[in-house]
Design a protein around this motif. Structure first.
Motif, PDB file in Angstrom:
ATOM      1  N   LEU A  71       0.795  -1.226   0.000  1.00  0.00           N
ATOM      2  CA  LEU A  71       0.000   0.000   0.000  1.00  0.00           C
ATOM      3  C   LEU A  71       0.827   1.276   0.000  1.00  0.00           C
ATOM      4  O   LEU A  71       0.447   2.273  -0.626  1.00  0.00           O
ATOM      5  N   LEU A  72       1.945   1.281   0.707  1.00  0.00           N
ATOM      6  CA  LEU A  72       2.671   2.517   0.943  1.00  0.00           C
ATOM      7  C   LEU A  72       3.203   3.207  -0.314  1.00  0.00           C
ATOM      8  O   LEU A  72       3.203   4.446  -0.370  1.00  0.00           O
ATOM      9  N   PRO A  73       3.681   2.506  -1.335  1.00  0.00           N
ATOM     10  CA  PRO A  73       4.163   3.241  -2.505  1.00  0.00           C
ATOM     11  C   PRO A  73       3.127   4.192  -3.100  1.00  0.00           C
ATOM     12  O   PRO A  73       3.466   5.311  -3.519  1.00  0.00           O
ATOM     13  N   ALA A  74       1.864   3.797  -3.112  1.00  0.00           N
ATOM     14  CA  ALA A  74       0.817   4.652  -3.686  1.00  0.00           C
ATOM     15  C   ALA A  74       0.620   5.908  -2.849  1.00  0.00           C
ATOM     16  O   ALA A  74       0.525   7.018  -3.390  1.00  0.00           O
ATOM     17  N   VAL A  75       0.538   5.758  -1.529  1.00  0.00           N
ATOM     18  CA  VAL A  75       0.302   6.942  -0.710  1.00  0.00           C
ATOM     19  C   VAL A  75       1.518   7.851  -0.703  1.00  0.00           C
ATOM     20  O   VAL A  75       1.400   9.078  -0.723  1.00  0.00           O
ATOM     21  N   LEU A  76       2.712   7.285  -0.705  1.00  0.00           N
ATOM     22  CA  LEU A  76       3.920   8.107  -0.758  1.00  0.00           C
ATOM     23  C   LEU A  76       3.995   8.876  -2.078  1.00  0.00           C
ATOM     24  O   LEU A  76       4.391  10.060  -2.101  1.00  0.00           O
ATOM     25  N   HIS A  77       3.604   8.233  -3.157  1.00  0.00           N
ATOM     26  CA  HIS A  77       3.566   8.903  -4.458  1.00  0.00           C
ATOM     27  C   HIS A  77       2.538  10.032  -4.452  1.00  0.00           C
ATOM     28  O   HIS A  77       2.790  11.138  -4.956  1.00  0.00           O
ATOM     29  N   THR A  78       1.368   9.768  -3.867  1.00  0.00           N
ATOM     30  CA  THR A  78       0.323  10.787  -3.787  1.00  0.00           C
ATOM     31  C   THR A  78       0.783  11.984  -2.966  1.00  0.00           C
ATOM     32  O   THR A  78       0.548  13.141  -3.349  1.00  0.00           O
ATOM     33  N   ILE A  79       1.444  11.728  -1.842  1.00  0.00           N
ATOM     34  CA  ILE A  79       1.962  12.820  -1.020  1.00  0.00           C
ATOM     35  C   ILE A  79       2.938  13.672  -1.817  1.00  0.00           C
ATOM     36  O   ILE A  79       2.906  14.910  -1.761  1.00  0.00           O
TER      37      ILE A  79
END
Length: 325
Positions: free
Chosen positions: A87-95
């Motif tokens: 999950l984290l790659p997507a949220v880090l990219h969004t941030i």
């Protein structure tokens, strides 16, 4: 997007689709390029929530360790380290794409940690402190993705909508939260209506509300609707492409309160759900509503406030402060 990042966004989308049906339906009205970023935020917040809610499977110590590990991996990712997580790659990219405020994520994780140790809230101000991270911060995370013609003016309505949505969940899910050992209705409100924790547990066991609990829930519905009123001006401040999405979410979440009212404020007999036919009608209406049209604000202040005052609870600040309607 590289393949791993694409898989991460898809994982978040599937999580959103499975667990956030109302909000997921609303996000389908967003442009596709915005939609995946909303899924990423939902995936992040949902997974953290799932960690702290595994009360039947994991001890508090195990849940605390798992949340700390998840938080550490997230912070490492923010620092530029490569993270091995679905999950984290997507949220880090969004941030990174929207330069989202890291303080909102810190506030959210703080509130999740509170769920590991805090089982009840003495006053509404205490609950607001929790919801500042668990709900209002999510509203401000979302704002840059949705876009706004006036971000400064839209910020407080976005926070208020977060409060409104979460209070709606708390009202609907009293029995479910009791099963997890938590009560999100302030103790001062219970006392004002002559309701004890044992009364709530007994009502959940009988799957039937008592007159006093009915009055308590009616009051909480009125309080939630005060937050919806405070949030309403923010919808028309959003970018045109985002208004139908948030208009739909606003109406559908408010519709959960309509179902609670229709059930006579009995939140124990069955879980309040907006019927599928009405959900479809709300989506269609939102698509046909011209950009810039104010949302219809549900409810009005009045009788429940007076009843609360007669019951002896302090009524000051309830309708006058921006953060505590």
């Amino acid at each position: 997007m590289d393949t791993s990042l694409g898989r991460s966004y898809e994982c978040c989308r599937q999580l959103h689709r499975r667990h956030g049906r109302t909000y997921y339906l609303a996000t389908r009205l967003l442009p596709a390029w915005k939609r995946r970023h909303v899924h990423a935020l939902y995936g992040f917040t949902r997974y953290a929530d799932e960690i702290v809610d595994q009360t039947g499977e994991l001890s508090p110590e195990m849940r605390a360790a798992r949340l700390a590990d998840w938080s550490d991996r997230f912070l490492a990712g923010l620092g530029g380290e490569r993270v091995d997580d679905p999950l984290l790659p997507a949220v880090l990219h969004t941030i990174a794409v929207f330069d989202l405020d890291r303080a909102d994520f810190a506030a959210f994780l703080r509130s999740m940690a509170m769920d590991l140790t805090v089982a009840s809230y003495p006053r509404y101000a205490d609950l607001l402190d929790y919801m500042d991270g668990s709900a209002a911060a999510i509203g401000t995370m979302m704002l840059p993705i949705l876009g706004s013609v006036d971000p400064a003016a839209a910020r407080e309505p976005a926070r208020q909508l977060g409060f409104a949505f979460q209070l709606t969940n708390f009202i609907r899910d009293v029995a479910e939260d009791l099963d997890r050992g938590r009560v999100y209705l302030p103790a001062e409100d219970l006392a004002a209506f002559g309701v004890t924790h044992a009364d709530l547990v007994a009502a959940a066991g009988r799957r039937a509300v008592t007159p006093r609990i009915r009055q308590l829930i009616e009051y909480e519905v009125t309080r939630a609707r005060a937050h919806y009123r405070a949030a309403a001006p923010g919808v028309t401040l959003l970018a045109p492409a985002s208004q139908s999405c948030i208009r739909t979410a606003y109406v559908l979440y408010g519709g959960i309160l309509d179902e609670v009212i229709a059930a006579g404020y009995d939140v124990f007999a069955r879980r309040a759900v907006v019927p599928r036919r009405r959900r479809a009608a709300v989506v269609a209406r939102a698509l046909l509503t011209p950009t810039g049209t104010p949302v219809a604000v549900p409810g009005s202040p009045g009788e429940p406030w007076r009843r609360m005052s007669r019951a002896g609870a302090p009524n000051r600040d309830r309708r006058t402060t921006a953060t505590t309607p």
